[in-house]
Design a protein around this motif. Structure first.
Motif, PDB file in Angstrom:
ATOM      1  N   VAL A 158       0.795  -1.234  -0.180  1.00  0.00           N
ATOM      2  CA  VAL A 158       0.049  -0.071   0.185  1.00  0.00           C
ATOM      3  C   VAL A 158       0.932   1.371  -0.086  1.00  0.00           C
ATOM      4  N   ILE A 218       1.011   5.003   1.168  1.00  0.00           N
ATOM      5  CA  ILE A 218       0.253   5.998   2.382  1.00  0.00           C
ATOM      6  C   ILE A 218       0.817   7.352   2.084  1.00  0.00           C
ATOM      7  N   ASN A 278      -5.069   6.097   0.480  1.00  0.00           N
ATOM      8  CA  ASN A 278      -4.165   5.326   0.585  1.00  0.00           C
ATOM      9  C   ASN A 278      -4.509   4.275  -0.895  1.00  0.00           C
TER      10      ASN A 278
END
Length: 159
Positions: free
Chosen positions: A131, A133, A139
C-alpha cells in the motif's frame, strides 16, 4: 466542433478469474496501464555486408502493466483484486471504453463482448504490491501484472 477521441471517463473494468470462471466488475479503478510489448530481433545480415546489420522481428514478449485502486476495504472488488494479486492468479482483464455502456456476458466460461462499445482485453498474472500511504492522499495500491497475451482491441461497430 465535433468531439475527437474517447475520454477515459466512463471506462469499466472486468476481471475473469477462478477455476469456476467468474466475471467480476471492478469498482473504482483509478488507472489502468496495459504496458508495451517488445519484439525479438532476428539478425539476417549476410556475411558480405560491410556497413550495416539488418534484422527482422521475431516473437513478441508481452509487456507489464498495472491497475491502480484507491484502496477501500469496504469495496469487495478491491479485496478480490488484492487477493488474486497475492496469489499471483492468471486472470482475464476486460476494459470497456467510455464510448458505450454495454456489459460483457459470461457464457460457458467464454466472455462475449457487445459490439456497441470499444473493448481492450488480455490475460495477465497479477502481483501484489504494498500500500502507498501519503499525507492528504488516499491510500492506494498499484497492482502490477505481467501480460500473458497481446492486448486485443475490438473497436465499436457503428456510431
Amino acid at each position: 466542433m465535433a468531439k475527437k477521441g474517447v475520454l477515459g471517463n466512463g471506462t469499466n473494468v472486468w476481471i475473469l478469474h477462478g477455476t469456476v470462471p467468474t466475471l467480476t466488475k471492478m469498482a473504482c479503478i483509478s488507472e489502468l496501464i496495459f504496458g508495451d510489448d517488445s519484439a525479438a530481433e532476428v539478425d539476417n545480415t549476410c556475411l558480405e555486408e560491410v556497413e550495416v546489420r539488418t534484422n527482422d522481428y521475431g516473437l513478441s514478449t508481452p509487456g507489464e502493466g498495472s491497475l491502480k485502486i484507491n484502496t477501500d476495504p469496504n469495496n469487495a472488488t478491491h479485496v478480490i483484486a488484492l487477493d488474486l494479486a497475492d496469489r499471483k492468479e492468471l486472470v482475464g482483464i476486460y476494459v470497456g471504453w467510455g464510448d458505450g455502456v454495454s456489459i460483457p456476458a459470461l457464457t460457458g466460461g467464454i466472455v462475449e463482448l457487445p459490439e456497441d462499445r470499444t473493448w481492450s482485453w488480455c490475460t495477465a498474472i497479477l502481483r501484489k504490491n504494498s500500500v502507498v500511504i501519503g499525507l492528504d492522499a488516499l491510500n492506494n495500491h498499484t497492482i502490477p501484472f505481467k501480460r500473458q497475451s497481446k492486448v486485443t482491441d475490438e473497436f465499436r461497430v457503428g456510431l
